[in-house]
Design an enzyme around this catalytic site. Structure first.
Site, short mmCIF file in Angstrom:
data_model
loop_
_atom_site.label_atom_id
_atom_site.label_comp_id
_atom_site.label_asym_id
_atom_site.label_seq_id
_atom_site.Cartn_x
_atom_site.Cartn_y
_atom_site.Cartn_z
N CYS A 32 29.56 33.16 42.51
CA CYS A 32 29.67 34.40 41.74
C CYS A 32 30.90 34.37 40.84
O CYS A 32 30.82 34.69 39.65
CB CYS A 32 29.73 35.59 42.69
SG CYS A 32 29.69 37.20 41.86
N CYS A 33 32.04 33.96 41.39
CA CYS A 33 33.27 33.87 40.59
C CYS A 33 33.10 32.84 39.46
O CYS A 33 33.63 33.02 38.37
CB CYS A 33 34.45 33.47 41.47
SG CYS A 33 35.08 34.79 42.52
N CYS B 160 37.53 42.25 42.19
CA CYS B 160 36.26 42.95 42.04
C CYS B 160 36.05 43.93 43.19
O CYS B 160 36.51 43.71 44.32
CB CYS B 160 35.12 41.94 41.99
SG CYS B 160 35.08 40.91 40.51
N CYS C 227 34.58 42.74 46.62
CA CYS C 227 35.34 41.68 47.30
C CYS C 227 36.80 42.06 47.55
O CYS C 227 37.60 41.20 47.92
CB CYS C 227 35.29 40.39 46.46
SG CYS C 227 33.63 39.78 46.18
N CYS D 34 39.75 32.19 43.44
CA CYS D 34 38.46 32.31 42.77
C CYS D 34 38.19 31.14 41.85
O CYS D 34 37.08 30.96 41.38
CB CYS D 34 38.40 33.60 41.98
SG CYS D 34 39.71 33.73 40.74
#
Length: 241
Positions: free
Chosen positions: A114-115, A202, A205, A230
């Site tokens: 995702c990162c 985010c 997270c 990340c």
């Protein structure tokens, strides 16, 4: 950059103030950008802006930030009278990733994927066009940052054709130093800090930390402490491997 000896200057400036490090960066590089996340790296922005009000600043909008962070970014833009360049993920890449993995796959598979789409890809596009950048990372933020130098070759985003210099003027600052600066000079800060958030990323997270917990325990709390990067500062992990 041919006359810029990174190792020699990193040693020379290791004991100098953040302002002196920033003066070096601003004086040496025209194509220099400051990365602002909307957290306590406001201190680096404030210091740099006082040296050069035309400092170029960018931020990453992952599409998953807290509402408070979005409002804070706009507050900072107006407070300093700066143009804040907002980097966003490639919409086709992001749509494909979400279609394949869903919106919360990181809880099961780790945050790297995702990162990678939301943060690393847009950052790589940006850093491929600049000569040097300024971050707000500090040694006390996590085990992976304990050896962060004040000046370094960015091994994560440099290429054989494009060498990128990274300045970490707050490397030796503690959290206490950061907040003493914020309070003394009464500069803006993200209101999430008043709700127990120390390290802010985010929304899915990031969570508040309990008393005496380390600040990075609020980031990707379901993962080991040595994995709490990340990819923006992946060179930290390489340096300690």
């Amino acid at each position: 950059m041919s006359n810029f000896d990174i190792d020699e200057l990193a040693s020379e400036y290791a004991s100098k103030s953040p302002q002196q490090i920033l003066e070096l960066a601003i004086g040496q590089f025209d194509n220099l950008w400051l990365s602002f996340s909307g957290a306590d790296d406001i201190v680096a922005l404030d210091m740099a802006w006082k040296i050069n009000p035309q400092i170029k600043v960018f931020t990453l909008d992952t599409g998953r930030l807290h509402a408070e962070t979005y409002r804070f970014l706009e507050q900072v833009r107006k407070h300093y009278g700066i143009q804040l360049e907002v980097l966003s993920p490639d919409h086709q890449e992001l749509e494909a990733y979400v279609r394949e993995n869903g919106l919360f796959d990181f809880y099961e598979n780790g945050h790297g994927g995702c990162c990678g789409v939301r943060k690393i890809a847009p950052l790589r596009r940006k850093l491929g066009t600049v000569d040097a950048w300024i971050t707000g990372q500090r040694k006390d933020q996590s085990p992976t940052r304990a050896d962060v130098p004040v000046i370094q070759l960015d091994t994560a985003f440099s290429t054989p054709e494009h060498q990128l210099v990274k300045f970490n003027p707050l490397a030796d600052y503690s959290s206490e130093d950061i907040w003493n600066y914020i309070r003394m000079l009464e500069i803006p800060y993200n209101p999430l800090h008043e709700k127990g958030f120390i390290s802010i990323g985010c929304e899915p997270c990031t969570r508040p930390v309990l008393p005496n917990q380390h600040e990075r325990e609020g980031r990707w709390w379901w993962e080991e402490s040595t994995k709490k990067e990340c990819g923006l500062h992946a060179g930290n992990l390489i340096a300690r491997s």
